[in-house]
Design a protein around this motif. Structure first.
Motif, PDB file in Angstrom:
ATOM      1  N   TYR A   1     -83.365   5.252  23.262  1.00 40.79           N
ATOM      2  CA  TYR A   1     -83.214   3.968  22.573  1.00 40.79           C
ATOM      3  C   TYR A   1     -84.561   3.245  22.462  1.00 40.79           C
ATOM      4  O   TYR A   1     -84.870   2.633  21.441  1.00 40.79           O
ATOM      5  N   LEU A   2     -85.347   3.354  23.543  1.00 40.89           N
ATOM      6  CA  LEU A   2     -86.681   2.750  23.477  1.00 40.89           C
ATOM      7  C   LEU A   2     -87.505   3.437  22.392  1.00 40.89           C
ATOM      8  O   LEU A   2     -88.262   2.786  21.656  1.00 40.89           O
ATOM      9  N   ALA A   3     -87.330   4.759  22.288  1.00 50.47           N
ATOM     10  CA  ALA A   3     -88.099   5.505  21.284  1.00 50.47           C
ATOM     11  C   ALA A   3     -87.735   5.016  19.882  1.00 50.47           C
ATOM     12  O   ALA A   3     -88.613   4.798  19.031  1.00 50.47           O
ATOM     13  N   ILE A   4     -86.435   4.783  19.656  1.00 43.38           N
ATOM     14  CA  ILE A   4     -86.013   4.283  18.330  1.00 43.38           C
ATOM     15  C   ILE A   4     -86.603   2.887  18.102  1.00 43.38           C
ATOM     16  O   ILE A   4     -87.158   2.587  17.049  1.00 43.38           O
ATOM     17  N   ALA A   5     -86.488   2.041  19.132  1.00 46.10           N
ATOM     18  CA  ALA A   5     -86.970   0.657  18.985  1.00 46.10           C
ATOM     19  C   ALA A   5     -88.476   0.632  18.758  1.00 46.10           C
ATOM     20  O   ALA A   5     -88.981  -0.102  17.902  1.00 46.10           O
ATOM     21  N   GLU A   6     -89.189   1.463  19.523  1.00 44.04           N
ATOM     22  CA  GLU A   6     -90.652   1.425  19.424  1.00 44.04           C
ATOM     23  C   GLU A   6     -91.148   2.041  18.110  1.00 44.04           C
ATOM     24  O   GLU A   6     -92.235   1.731  17.641  1.00 44.04           O
TER      25      GLU A   6
END
Ligand SMILES: NC(=O)c1ccc[n+]([C@@H]2O[C@H](COP(=O)([O-])OP(=O)(O)OC[C@H]3O[C@@H](n4cnc5c(N)ncnc54)[C@H](OP(=O)(O)O)[C@@H]3O)[C@@H](O)[C@H]2O)c1
Length: 797
Positions: free
Chosen positions: A519-524
């Motif tokens: 999820y962090l990867a998508i957000a970042e």
């Protein structure tokens, strides 16, 4: 708004040409001896970020004189600028205030009104003001020192004047017109003065829709002086300019005079800022800050509060917090992050929330945040374009102070907005003190259980809470890689593209990184399909519908059409700054060519909106539509438009619609079952395993049985034959049907988690009863007459 061709005392807007108004600018390059690089100048100029001036054009600007070193130079556009001079000159020239008299000021919190009121106080008058919101009312009476005031959207001006000035008024300072003027004429004392500065209520109306004034005969019978003016008239502004500058700047410097500014940030939001004046969303003087990077940022209305501390590695939390920082940066929400614990473990949550609440409440009302969003640090912002204003209740639902979400375990306090209000201080204090005041209570989920119990035990608290759909601001994870939905979890709990954030309640620390990483990867990566604009998410319509459905009778005492979303809108307008897109400095300059910053003489960074738009230049509605992208409320556009849509829709909302399911409105017949919480604080809520026998097969089977009972019951009588096989099938179906029915009752009303023993007792009781009935019926069918025959005999007996 009038067409540019319609005659007035000032030239109208012309489509295709920049608007003009008083502006403050910085010289970035000069070859003129009167102006040096870095000088601050003021003058009447077009709305544009850069401008090159030469020759006669330079006569339109002058160096900004600030002998007293007033820090906030925006005052030179407001209290010390045109609106201040308007107020000053007209009050003394026409109003002729005398100590002991009573003055009534309309649009009292506006750029002109707030100066008039304070000048009148300096002269020893009793000052009454009218404003369009309770927040403004508090501002004029508490901060500006008005003796009294009223909100004309909740009380008629005539009623208010009878109440507040039963003896009558000596001066009416008119900014609005219409109903205000009629009420003032009724209340005027003999020989009173009416200073007609503005008539904003009628500016955008065709003549036939103007308020029909029926009591103007009082002008004669009460021997009133009623005079309109324009500040630029000879003998007005020019006569009082020096005196105004000297006195008012001294009062501002020594702090005896307040002037609030409502800054609109970013040239791209200028039109929204202009429109805001006509809806009363501004709070005093409304300058437009072109570059949006002044040190005097506009007042934020919503803040976010988080915490991260402890000995464990916080890297993953810090990454999650950085997604909140991006959200705050884009939309201008102050972010408070506790990194040094105040109390013990979980209780720090309420400690920091309490400290920020108190800190805000200690500020003057016009400088406070209005709402705080608590966000656990295991939340990742997936859509940093989502304004937090979206989910807040309309301003007239001012008794709702806390928004919560429920999952299958009850409330989840991982993310929630709470109003900056004394009620919130009381609630958070009560929840914080709960373990000390209720040592006998088992708080399985610590702070969450304490909050839950506090709400349950005091209606004072529970009645101000609204339960919102979880997905709005507290959505849970979907599939582990974030790409698809999790088929084993209810969809309405799972984060979807465009949703604000994803929350991982209670994920154990050792798997936290693994869970959050995708999820962090998508957000970042700022993936487009996740970072939708508000209007593409569907939340505009959903939230409007929700608040409309959940409006309770007591939410809306006066039912005014326009006030319902004003604070939401004003908050949105003030804070929602779209992502800044720097596209270089190539801009149109006055000469009509294209210039680069290096070649320009000055950089404009502040401009004065209101005079131009409020009084001087009023484009027609059609023209405004073209200019603003807002002509159609349903058009997809900025959060401003969103609020307009809300406003339009709210207008049609019945004021007393009572929610049927809203939990803060419900009346419990029986005491709620005890809360038994499993796991540790914020443990992930276990998602029930799906099983066909618990789901669709179960229901299909039950429906089949229920449906089959109808022919099975009718057939034997209709056919006139008593078939033992049919009779047995009927008996079996009856037993199954009642077993399933009672089983559903037990499942629904005796949750295993809360009353495991009672539930087990009833389950076994039901099984025993079913078995007994089945055996009894078997006996009846085999050794006696059977159901159908028995019924037949009873019927014919
Ligand atoms: N004669 C002159 O030389 C001169 C110079 C400057 C300004 N003016 C006029 O003076 C008036 C005040 O100007 P300002 O700069 O102080 O404006 P402002 O306060 O910055 O903005 C206008 C305010 O008027 C109120 N308003 C808007 N529509 C209204 C309506 N339909 N009914 C009642 N109130 C409404 C709103 O406050 P609420 O939320 O309280 O309703 C709004 O905030 C305006 O009419 C302007 O045109 C005249």
């Amino acid at each position: 708004m009038r067409d540019s061709e319609t005659k007035s005392y000032v030239v109208g807007f012309e489509i295709g040409k920049p608007l003009t108004n008083t502006q403050i600018a910085k010289v970035i390059k000069s070859n003129n001896s009167q102006f040096n690089e870095g000088d601050t100048v003021i003058g009447f100029l077009p709305f544009q970020e850069y401008i090159a001036l030469s020759g006669d054009e330079l006569s339109g600007i002058r160096l900004l004189q600030n002998p007293l070193g007033i820090e906030d130079i925006r005052h030179f556009l407001g209290a010390l600028g045109m609106p201040g001079l308007t107020a000053y000159s007209s009050l003394y020239e026409i109003g002729k205030p005398q100590k002991g008299e009573t003055i009534f000021v309309s649009a009292a919190s506006g750029a002109v009104g707030q100066i008039v009121g304070q000048l009148a106080k300096h002269e020893g008058l009793t000052v009454i003001g009218s404003v369009g919101s309770d927040e403004k009312l508090e501002f004029i009476t508490k901060d500006l020192g008005y003796d009294a005031g009223f909100n004309y959207k909740t009380e008629k001006p005539s009623d208010a004047l009878n109440r507040l000035a039963p003896e009558g008024i000596d001066i009416y300072y008119e900014n609005v017109g219409g109903e205000h003027l009629q009420a003032a004429l009724d209340s005027m004392k003999d020989h009173g003065r009416i200073v007609v500065c503005g008539l904003i209520a009628g500016y955008n109306l065709p003549r036939e829709e103007h308020f029909p004034l029926r009591n103007y005969s009082y002008i004669l019978t009460k021997r009133l002086t009623m005079r309109g003016f324009v500040v630029g008239d000879k003998g007005m502004g020019d006569k009082y300019r020096q005196e105004h500058q000297e006195r008012v700047s001294q009062w501002i410097k020594d702090g005896t005079f307040k002037a609030s500014t409502w800054e609109c940030e970013g040239i791209e939001n200028g039109i929204d800022g202009i429109l805001a004046l006509f809806h009363g969303y501004n709070f005093g003087k409304a300058p437009l800050n072109y570059l949006g990077n002044s040190t005097d940022l506009p007042r934020a209305k919503i803040g976010k509060v988080m915490m991260v501390y402890g000995n464990k590695s916080n890297a993953i939390y810090e990454r999650a917090i950085s997604t909140h920082e991006e959200h705050s940066r884009r939309l201008g929400y102050p972010l408070f992050v506790l990194r040094i614990p105040i109390l013990q473990s979980y209780w720090n949550k309420y400690a920091i929330l309490l400290s920020v609440l108190l800190q805000e409440l200690a500020k003057p009302v016009d400088q406070r945040l209005e709402w705080l969003y608590w966000c656990d640090s295991d939340t990742v912002v997936m859509n940093p374009n989502m304004p937090l204003e979206t989910f807040l209740p309309p301003s007239d639902m001012s008794n709702i102070h806390l928004l919560l979400t429920n999952d299958w375990n009850g409330i989840n306090n991982g993310v929630f907005p709470i109003r900056v209000h004394p009620w919130s201080v009381e609630l958070v204090s009560a929840a914080l003190a709960y373990p000390a005041t209720n040592p006998e209570k088992d708080l399985f989920w610590n702070d969450q259980s304490a909050l839950s119990n506090t709400l349950k035990e005091a209606s004072y608290f529970s009645q101000s809470v609204m339960y919102c759909p979880l997905r709005w601001f507290n959505a849970y994870m979907r599939s582990p890689n974030g790409e698809g939905l999790n088929p084993d979890s209810p969809e309405h709990y799972q984060v979807h593209p465009g949703d604000l954030l994803v929350h991982f309640p209670g994920t154990p620390h050792d798997v936290l990184e693994e869970r959050l990483e995708p999820y962090l990867a998508i957000a970042e990566a700022h993936r487009q399909e996740w970072e939708l604009s508000l209007e593409d998410t569907g939340y505009m319509e959903e939230t409007v519908g929700f608040w409309k459905r959940n409006r309770r009778a007591d939410d809306h005492p006066y039912s005014t059409s326009t006030s319902s979303v004003q604070s939401t809108l004003s908050a949105t307008l003030q804070h929602v700054k779209p992502p800044r897109r720097f596209t270089g400095l190539t801009l149109r300059c006055l000469s009509g060519g294209v210039c680069r910053a290096d070649y320009c003489y000055s950089i404009i960074f502040l401009c004065d909106i209101p005079a131009t738009m409020a009084s001087f230049i009023r484009p027609s509605g059609a023209m405004l539509g073209q200019m603003t992208r807002l002509s159609a409320p349903q058009s997809k556009t900025t959060p401003f438009a969103m609020a307009l849509v809300r406003q339009t829709q709210m207008k049609n909302a019945p004021s007393s619609q009572i929610t049927s399911f809203h939990s803060s409105a419900k009346r419990d017949i029986l005491n709620p079952l005890p809360q038994v919480i499993q796991g540790t604080m914020n443990d992930p809520a276990p998602i029930p395993h799906s099983s066909p026998s618990h789901g669709s097969y179960h229901w299909t089977f039950e429906r089949l049985i229920a449906a089959s009972l109808v022919p099975l019951t009718i057939a034997p009588f209709a056919a006139g034959t008593l078939n033992p096989v049919m009779d047995s099938i009927l008996a079996t179906s009856l037993v199954l049907h009642s077993h399933i029915g009672f089983q559903a009752l037990i499942v629904d009303y005796l949750p295993e988690k809360r009353v495991p023993k009672t539930r087990a007792f009833f389950v076994w009781g039901l099984r025993a009863a079913t078995l007994t009935v089945a055996v009894g019926l078997y006996e009846f069918e085999t050794n006696d007459v059977g159901i159908t025959e028995a019924l037949k005999r009873i019927w014919t007996a």
